[in-house]
Motif scaffolding. Structure first.
Motif, PDB file in Angstrom:
ATOM      1  N   HIS A   4       0.824  -1.215   0.000  1.00 33.81           N
ATOM      2  CA  HIS A   4       0.000   0.000   0.000  1.00 33.81           C
ATOM      3  C   HIS A   4       0.858   1.264   0.000  1.00 33.81           C
ATOM      4  N   PHE A   5       2.090   1.161  -0.473  1.00 31.63           N
ATOM      5  CA  PHE A   5       3.037   2.265  -0.363  1.00 31.63           C
ATOM      6  C   PHE A   5       2.524   3.537  -1.035  1.00 31.63           C
ATOM      7  N   GLN A   6       1.978   3.430  -2.244  1.00 31.92           N
ATOM      8  CA  GLN A   6       1.594   4.627  -3.003  1.00 31.92           C
ATOM      9  C   GLN A   6       0.482   5.414  -2.306  1.00 31.92           C
ATOM     10  N   TRP A   7      -0.582   4.728  -1.930  1.00 31.75           N
ATOM     11  CA  TRP A   7      -1.693   5.478  -1.330  1.00 31.75           C
ATOM     12  C   TRP A   7      -1.344   5.947   0.077  1.00 31.75           C
ATOM     13  N   ILE A   8      -0.440   5.248   0.759  1.00 30.33           N
ATOM     14  CA  ILE A   8      -0.016   5.701   2.079  1.00 30.33           C
ATOM     15  C   ILE A   8       0.755   7.014   1.967  1.00 30.33           C
ATOM     16  N   GLU A  20     -14.277  11.749  10.510  1.00 31.93           N
ATOM     17  CA  GLU A  20     -15.502  11.161   9.976  1.00 31.93           C
ATOM     18  C   GLU A  20     -15.337  10.740   8.522  1.00 31.93           C
ATOM     19  N   GLU A  21     -14.607  11.524   7.747  1.00 26.62           N
ATOM     20  CA  GLU A  21     -14.396  11.173   6.339  1.00 26.62           C
ATOM     21  C   GLU A  21     -13.639   9.856   6.213  1.00 26.62           C
ATOM     22  N   MET A  22     -12.613   9.653   7.030  1.00 28.61           N
ATOM     23  CA  MET A  22     -11.802   8.439   6.946  1.00 28.61           C
ATOM     24  C   MET A  22     -12.532   7.236   7.530  1.00 28.61           C
ATOM     25  N   LYS A  23     -13.283   7.444   8.606  1.00 27.93           N
ATOM     26  CA  LYS A  23     -14.015   6.330   9.218  1.00 27.93           C
ATOM     27  C   LYS A  23     -15.167   5.844   8.342  1.00 27.93           C
ATOM     28  N   LEU A  65      -8.905  -0.388   6.446  1.00 28.77           N
ATOM     29  CA  LEU A  65      -7.646   0.056   7.033  1.00 28.77           C
ATOM     30  C   LEU A  65      -7.622   1.576   7.179  1.00 28.77           C
ATOM     31  N   VAL A  66      -8.201   2.270   6.213  1.00 28.79           N
ATOM     32  CA  VAL A  66      -8.280   3.732   6.283  1.00 28.79           C
ATOM     33  C   VAL A  66      -9.156   4.163   7.457  1.00 28.79           C
ATOM     34  N   ALA A  67     -10.224   3.400   7.713  1.00 30.31           N
ATOM     35  CA  ALA A  67     -11.102   3.719   8.832  1.00 30.31           C
ATOM     36  C   ALA A  67     -10.360   3.594  10.161  1.00 30.31           C
ATOM     37  N   VAL A  86      -6.362   8.899  14.310  1.00 28.00           N
ATOM     38  CA  VAL A  86      -6.367  10.365  14.277  1.00 28.00           C
ATOM     39  C   VAL A  86      -7.368  10.906  15.300  1.00 28.00           C
ATOM     40  N   GLU A  87      -8.515  10.246  15.416  1.00 20.79           N
ATOM     41  CA  GLU A  87      -9.519  10.661  16.393  1.00 20.79           C
ATOM     42  C   GLU A  87      -8.977  10.566  17.819  1.00 20.79           C
ATOM     43  N   ASP A  88      -8.332   9.433  18.135  1.00 19.90           N
ATOM     44  CA  ASP A  88      -7.761   9.271  19.474  1.00 19.90           C
ATOM     45  C   ASP A  88      -6.698  10.333  19.757  1.00 19.90           C
TER      46      ASP A  88
END
Length: 256
Positions: free
Chosen positions: A102-106, A128-131, A151-153, A159-161
C-alpha cells in the motif's frame, strides 16, 4: 477670526508653544489606549514554519488485511507556548511499514493529511471522512471487538484518538443514569448465564454459558466471545437478554 462665547468666562490661561507640543503628542496615545487591545495569540495557518523540534506520538496498527504492522506517527506543533493560550495542533503525519503493498496510497494520504493539518482551521472533519471508508473485500475486528470497515477507517480512529488526547475532540460523556443502566444490563446477563449453567441448559440464544466465559477485550472491557456487533457503537457486545438484543457496551436495546 471671531469666536462666539456662549458660556460665562470663569478664568483664562495663556497657551505656550510647549503646551501645543504636548497636546499634539497626546491624542495618538489616548486613541491607542482607548482602542481594542492587540491580540498576540498565534493561530494555526499555512505560513507557520516547521520548528526544529516537534512533539509526537506513535500508534501501531496490526490489521489482518496486511502482513506487517503499520506505525503511525503524528507530530504536533505547540502554539503560544508558556501562555494561557498554549495549544497543541497536529502538524504532520507519517506512516511506516515493512509492507510495500500500500506504499503509493499511504504516501499520498500522509502528504494530503499533513497539508490539511498545516492549513489550520477545523481539521476534525478528517476523522468522519476516513471512518466512512469501506473496504469492498470486507472489514475486520480489531482487539476489543470493535469493527473496522477498512484500514483507512482504523487510521481515522487513530487520528480521532490523537485529537482527543490533545484536546481538539471530546468524547460525549455518559450520564450517571446511562452508566447505571449499562451496569444493570451486565448484571442481569451474568445472572441469566449463571442460571443456565447451574441448570445445565444449553441455549443457542445465550451468548455465554457462564460468566467466566466472558472474554476480556484488549481495552479492558469484558464481553461474551460469541456476542454480535452493535450497530450503534460497532463493538461485539450485543447479547440476547430476556428475548431482547442488548448491548453491554453502550446500553443500546432493540426493545428501547
Amino acid at each position: 477670526m471671531t469666536i462666539r462665547i456662549d458660556k460665562k468666562i470663569k478664568g483664562y490661561s495663556v497657551v505656550t508653544a510647549d503646551d501645543k507640543a504636548k497636546e499634539s503628542a497626546q491624542p495618538p496615545a489616548a486613541d491607542a489606549a482607548a482602542g481594542a487591545p492587540v491580540s498576540n495569540v498565534i493561530q494555526m495557518h499555512e505560513r507557520i514554519e516547521r520548528p526544529e523540534v516537534l512533539v509526537g506520538s506513535t500508534y501501531k496498527i496490526k490489521s489482518p488485511l496486511v502482513e506487517h504492522a503499520m506505525y503511525v506517527t503524528i507530530n504536533d506543533i505547540v502554539l503560544n507556548a508558556g501562555t494561557e493560550h498554549e495549544q497543541r495542533r497536529p502538524f504532520e503525519i507519517f506512516i511506516n511499514s515493512k509492507s510495500m503493498e500500500h506504499f503509493q496510497w499511504i504516501v499520498a494520504l500522509t502528504r494530503i493529511m499533513s497539508a490539511v493539518f498545516r492549513k489550520g482551521g477545523d481539521v476534525t472533519f478528517l476523522v468522519e471522512e476516513m471512518k466512512a471508508v469501506f473496504d469492498p473485500r470486507g472489514g475486520y475486528f480489531k482487539a476489543g471487538g470493535v469493527y473496522m470497515p477498512s484500514l483507512v477507517a482504523e487510521l481515522g480512529c487513530i487520528v480521532e484518538d490523537h485529537l482527543k488526547s490533545i484536546g481538539l475532540l471530546h468524547d460525549p460523556e455518559l450520564s450517571p443514569e446511562q452508566r447505571a443502566l449499562i451496569a444493570e444490563k451486565r448484571r442481569l446477563f451474568e445472572q441469566h448465564s449463571k442460571k443456565n449453567a447451574d441448570a445445565g441448559v444449553t441455549d443457542a440464544s445465550s451468548t455465554a454459558s457462564h460468566p467466566d466465559d466472558i472474554a476480556v477485550t484488549g481495552e479492558g472491557a469484558s464481553f461474551p466471545p460469541s456476542a454480535s456487533m452493535c450497530h450503534k457503537c460497532s463493538t461485539k457486545a450485543l447479547v440476547l437478554l430476556d428475548g431482547c438484543a442488548t448491548c453491554l457496551n453502550c446500553g443500546y436495546s432493540k426493545c428501547g
